[in-house]
Write a protein that holds these residues in place. Sequence first.
Motif, PDB file in Angstrom:
ATOM      1  N   GLU A 233      11.005  -6.135  12.046  1.00  0.00           N
ATOM      2  CA  GLU A 233      10.523  -4.840  12.526  1.00  0.00           C
ATOM      3  C   GLU A 233      11.266  -3.690  11.847  1.00  0.00           C
ATOM      4  O   GLU A 233      10.664  -2.669  11.486  1.00  0.00           O
ATOM      5  CB  GLU A 233      10.690  -4.750  14.036  1.00  0.00           C
ATOM      6  CG  GLU A 233       9.752  -5.660  14.822  1.00  0.00           C
ATOM      7  CD  GLU A 233       9.878  -5.467  16.315  1.00  0.00           C
ATOM      8  OE1 GLU A 233      10.739  -4.647  16.727  1.00  0.00           O
ATOM      9  OE2 GLU A 233       9.133  -6.128  17.067  1.00  0.00           O
ATOM     10  N   LEU A 234      12.570  -3.862  11.657  1.00  0.00           N
ATOM     11  CA  LEU A 234      13.326  -2.825  10.970  1.00  0.00           C
ATOM     12  C   LEU A 234      12.883  -2.674   9.517  1.00  0.00           C
ATOM     13  O   LEU A 234      12.780  -1.553   8.995  1.00  0.00           O
ATOM     14  CB  LEU A 234      14.824  -3.148  11.036  1.00  0.00           C
ATOM     15  CG  LEU A 234      15.483  -3.057  12.415  1.00  0.00           C
ATOM     16  CD1 LEU A 234      16.936  -3.500  12.352  1.00  0.00           C
ATOM     17  CD2 LEU A 234      15.401  -1.638  12.965  1.00  0.00           C
ATOM     18  N   GLN A 235      12.612  -3.816   8.844  1.00  0.00           N
ATOM     19  CA  GLN A 235      12.133  -3.742   7.474  1.00  0.00           C
ATOM     20  C   GLN A 235      10.772  -3.070   7.390  1.00  0.00           C
ATOM     21  O   GLN A 235      10.504  -2.280   6.466  1.00  0.00           O
ATOM     22  CB  GLN A 235      12.080  -5.151   6.868  1.00  0.00           C
ATOM     23  CG  GLN A 235      13.452  -5.789   6.659  1.00  0.00           C
ATOM     24  CD  GLN A 235      13.358  -7.192   6.115  1.00  0.00           C
ATOM     25  OE1 GLN A 235      12.257  -7.737   5.931  1.00  0.00           O
ATOM     26  NE2 GLN A 235      14.499  -7.810   5.842  1.00  0.00           N
ATOM     27  N   MET A 236       9.899  -3.405   8.362  1.00  0.00           N
ATOM     28  CA  MET A 236       8.587  -2.762   8.379  1.00  0.00           C
ATOM     29  C   MET A 236       8.714  -1.263   8.610  1.00  0.00           C
ATOM     30  O   MET A 236       8.026  -0.460   7.948  1.00  0.00           O
ATOM     31  CB  MET A 236       7.712  -3.408   9.458  1.00  0.00           C
ATOM     32  CG  MET A 236       7.322  -4.846   9.168  1.00  0.00           C
ATOM     33  SD  MET A 236       6.472  -5.634  10.558  1.00  0.00           S
ATOM     34  CE  MET A 236       5.044  -4.561  10.733  1.00  0.00           C
ATOM     35  N   ASP A 237       9.573  -0.894   9.531  1.00  0.00           N
ATOM     36  CA  ASP A 237       9.781   0.531   9.787  1.00  0.00           C
ATOM     37  C   ASP A 237      10.352   1.231   8.558  1.00  0.00           C
ATOM     38  O   ASP A 237       9.949   2.357   8.228  1.00  0.00           O
ATOM     39  CB  ASP A 237      10.721   0.720  10.983  1.00  0.00           C
ATOM     40  CG  ASP A 237      10.102   0.230  12.289  1.00  0.00           C
ATOM     41  OD1 ASP A 237       8.864   0.108  12.343  1.00  0.00           O
ATOM     42  OD2 ASP A 237      10.864  -0.028  13.252  1.00  0.00           O
ATOM     43  N   GLN A 238      11.284   0.554   7.858  1.00  0.00           N
ATOM     44  CA  GLN A 238      11.852   1.144   6.653  1.00  0.00           C
ATOM     45  C   GLN A 238      10.803   1.286   5.557  1.00  0.00           C
ATOM     46  O   GLN A 238      10.753   2.306   4.848  1.00  0.00           O
ATOM     47  CB  GLN A 238      13.020   0.279   6.164  1.00  0.00           C
ATOM     48  CG  GLN A 238      13.777   0.861   4.978  1.00  0.00           C
ATOM     49  CD  GLN A 238      14.440   2.183   5.314  1.00  0.00           C
ATOM     50  OE1 GLN A 238      15.017   2.333   6.377  1.00  0.00           O
ATOM     51  NE2 GLN A 238      14.369   3.140   4.401  1.00  0.00           N
ATOM     52  N   ASN A 244       5.862   6.834   3.534  1.00  0.00           N
ATOM     53  CA  ASN A 244       5.617   8.223   3.927  1.00  0.00           C
ATOM     54  C   ASN A 244       6.368   9.199   3.015  1.00  0.00           C
ATOM     55  O   ASN A 244       5.836  10.244   2.637  1.00  0.00           O
ATOM     56  CB  ASN A 244       6.035   8.437   5.378  1.00  0.00           C
ATOM     57  CG  ASN A 244       5.169   7.660   6.355  1.00  0.00           C
ATOM     58  OD1 ASN A 244       4.005   7.353   6.056  1.00  0.00           O
ATOM     59  ND2 ASN A 244       5.699   7.326   7.512  1.00  0.00           N
ATOM     60  N   ILE A 245       7.605   8.829   2.657  1.00  0.00           N
ATOM     61  CA  ILE A 245       8.371   9.687   1.754  1.00  0.00           C
ATOM     62  C   ILE A 245       7.705   9.770   0.389  1.00  0.00           C
ATOM     63  O   ILE A 245       7.600  10.848  -0.220  1.00  0.00           O
ATOM     64  CB  ILE A 245       9.821   9.170   1.636  1.00  0.00           C
ATOM     65  CG1 ILE A 245      10.544   9.318   2.982  1.00  0.00           C
ATOM     66  CG2 ILE A 245      10.582   9.907   0.547  1.00  0.00           C
ATOM     67  CD1 ILE A 245      11.920   8.690   3.005  1.00  0.00           C
ATOM     68  N   LYS A 249       6.184  13.034  -1.481  1.00  0.00           N
ATOM     69  CA  LYS A 249       6.582  13.478  -2.819  1.00  0.00           C
ATOM     70  C   LYS A 249       5.374  13.571  -3.746  1.00  0.00           C
ATOM     71  O   LYS A 249       5.279  14.506  -4.565  1.00  0.00           O
ATOM     72  CB  LYS A 249       7.623  12.524  -3.391  1.00  0.00           C
ATOM     73  CG  LYS A 249       8.967  12.598  -2.686  1.00  0.00           C
ATOM     74  CD  LYS A 249       9.985  11.660  -3.333  1.00  0.00           C
ATOM     75  CE  LYS A 249      11.346  11.791  -2.651  1.00  0.00           C
ATOM     76  NZ  LYS A 249      12.355  10.876  -3.264  1.00  0.00           N
ATOM     77  N   ALA A 250       4.458  12.579  -3.648  1.00  0.00           N
ATOM     78  CA  ALA A 250       3.249  12.625  -4.482  1.00  0.00           C
ATOM     79  C   ALA A 250       2.397  13.843  -4.145  1.00  0.00           C
ATOM     80  O   ALA A 250       1.850  14.501  -5.042  1.00  0.00           O
ATOM     81  CB  ALA A 250       2.445  11.342  -4.293  1.00  0.00           C
ATOM     82  N   GLU A 251       2.284  14.133  -2.872  1.00  0.00           N
ATOM     83  CA  GLU A 251       1.519  15.313  -2.460  1.00  0.00           C
ATOM     84  C   GLU A 251       2.191  16.593  -2.976  1.00  0.00           C
ATOM     85  O   GLU A 251       1.495  17.548  -3.395  1.00  0.00           O
ATOM     86  CB  GLU A 251       1.421  15.350  -0.935  1.00  0.00           C
ATOM     87  CG  GLU A 251       0.580  16.480  -0.370  1.00  0.00           C
ATOM     88  CD  GLU A 251      -0.867  16.389  -0.760  1.00  0.00           C
ATOM     89  OE1 GLU A 251      -1.542  17.441  -0.747  1.00  0.00           O
ATOM     90  OE2 GLU A 251      -1.342  15.283  -1.083  1.00  0.00           O
ATOM     91  N   GLU A 252       3.510  16.578  -2.975  1.00  0.00           N
ATOM     92  CA  GLU A 252       4.227  17.742  -3.495  1.00  0.00           C
ATOM     93  C   GLU A 252       3.963  17.919  -4.992  1.00  0.00           C
ATOM     94  O   GLU A 252       3.722  19.033  -5.479  1.00  0.00           O
ATOM     95  CB  GLU A 252       5.723  17.573  -3.229  1.00  0.00           C
ATOM     96  CG  GLU A 252       6.561  18.744  -3.702  1.00  0.00           C
ATOM     97  CD  GLU A 252       8.041  18.524  -3.450  1.00  0.00           C
ATOM     98  OE1 GLU A 252       8.842  19.410  -3.813  1.00  0.00           O
ATOM     99  OE2 GLU A 252       8.388  17.455  -2.906  1.00  0.00           O
ATOM    100  N   ARG A 253       3.990  16.781  -5.747  1.00  0.00           N
ATOM    101  CA  ARG A 253       3.715  16.867  -7.177  1.00  0.00           C
ATOM    102  C   ARG A 253       2.275  17.304  -7.449  1.00  0.00           C
ATOM    103  O   ARG A 253       2.014  18.083  -8.376  1.00  0.00           O
ATOM    104  CB  ARG A 253       3.989  15.506  -7.838  1.00  0.00           C
ATOM    105  CG  ARG A 253       5.470  15.134  -7.886  1.00  0.00           C
ATOM    106  CD  ARG A 253       5.699  13.963  -8.820  1.00  0.00           C
ATOM    107  NE  ARG A 253       5.047  12.749  -8.345  1.00  0.00           N
ATOM    108  CZ  ARG A 253       5.636  11.858  -7.546  1.00  0.00           C
ATOM    109  NH1 ARG A 253       6.886  12.066  -7.127  1.00  0.00           N
ATOM    110  NH2 ARG A 253       4.982  10.792  -7.158  1.00  0.00           N
ATOM    111  N   ARG A 254       1.330  16.787  -6.650  1.00  0.00           N
ATOM    112  CA  ARG A 254      -0.068  17.176  -6.834  1.00  0.00           C
ATOM    113  C   ARG A 254      -0.261  18.672  -6.570  1.00  0.00           C
ATOM    114  O   ARG A 254      -0.958  19.375  -7.311  1.00  0.00           O
ATOM    115  CB  ARG A 254      -0.962  16.367  -5.886  1.00  0.00           C
ATOM    116  CG  ARG A 254      -2.455  16.555  -6.127  1.00  0.00           C
ATOM    117  CD  ARG A 254      -3.253  15.958  -5.005  1.00  0.00           C
ATOM    118  NE  ARG A 254      -3.081  16.696  -3.770  1.00  0.00           N
ATOM    119  CZ  ARG A 254      -3.709  17.855  -3.505  1.00  0.00           C
ATOM    120  NH1 ARG A 254      -4.540  18.400  -4.379  1.00  0.00           N
ATOM    121  NH2 ARG A 254      -3.485  18.475  -2.364  1.00  0.00           N
TER     122      ARG A 254
END
Length: 328
Positions: A233-238, A244-245, A249-254
Amino acid sequence: MENFGTLGLIAIIIVLFFMFLYYVPVLLWFSALVTGVHTSLIQLILMRIRKVPPTVIVRALIEAHKAGLHDIKRDELEAHYLAGGHIEKVVHALVSASKANIDLSFQMATAIDLAGRDVFEAVQMSVNPKVIDTPPVAAVAKDGIQLIAKARVTVRASIKQLVGGAGEETVLARVGEGIVSSIGSSKSHKEVLENPDSISKVVLAKGLDAGTAFEILSIDIADIDIGKNIGAELQMDQAEADKNIAQAKAEERRAMAVANEQEMKAKAQEARANVIQAEAEIPMAIADAFRSGNLGVMDYVKYRNIEADTAMRDSIAKPGSNKGKENK
């Protein structure tokens, strides 16, 4: 009228008789006398005046005398009662401790009683240990699997540590902490399931009963259940957080690319406007050149021929123009 007077006199006599028996407990004094407890009738009367129930004191003295405890004194019992203690529990505890060969003095028993603990129950727990069930304790092994353990702690009251010693809540908290530490240090949950007694050995070795009012005799793991896969569960959350990060970042570059594109388009439009404005000023510049004599007729003809040749070359270079020629 004489009958009513006689009845009233009898009633008064009866009331005075019971008041006499209340303040002068002759029967209580006599019962103490026949059992070998020596106390004077005057002291019983003075107990009433001091707001000390003579019945409680005399019964406690009789019980102690019959059990062979001759060191208990009346003044000490009265003082303990006036201090808010429980005479019956103290004497019961002393008698039980004497029969069980437990070293318990009157001063220690009264101190335990005034400390708010049930001294008689403590003596019974010293003779007959008590089993405490811990609440479910959840812990995670190193492989990420959660285990839920329940333990049974067998404790015996420590008479010498009852005053100032921690209670059952502290023992349960320490045992729970030891279980979490033991499971957390295991490489795999399978090792714990195969050897649950290893938890008991590790926890007992920690000396968890130090500073408490109890002595831990044994810790038995009653049940172990497998809980959630906390590691997965921790790995999935990570992974979800990393995704999401990355998306942010991709949205910021776009957004930056779109802004740059809009800026370039604005600059191109500005350049076109400047070219159009410059082209609009060419005829005026030619007219000024004619008027000033800087441009002759032949120069103008050459300029027009170059302009026509450039337009022809541009039309030939366009894809549409080539297709038109091919079709012809």
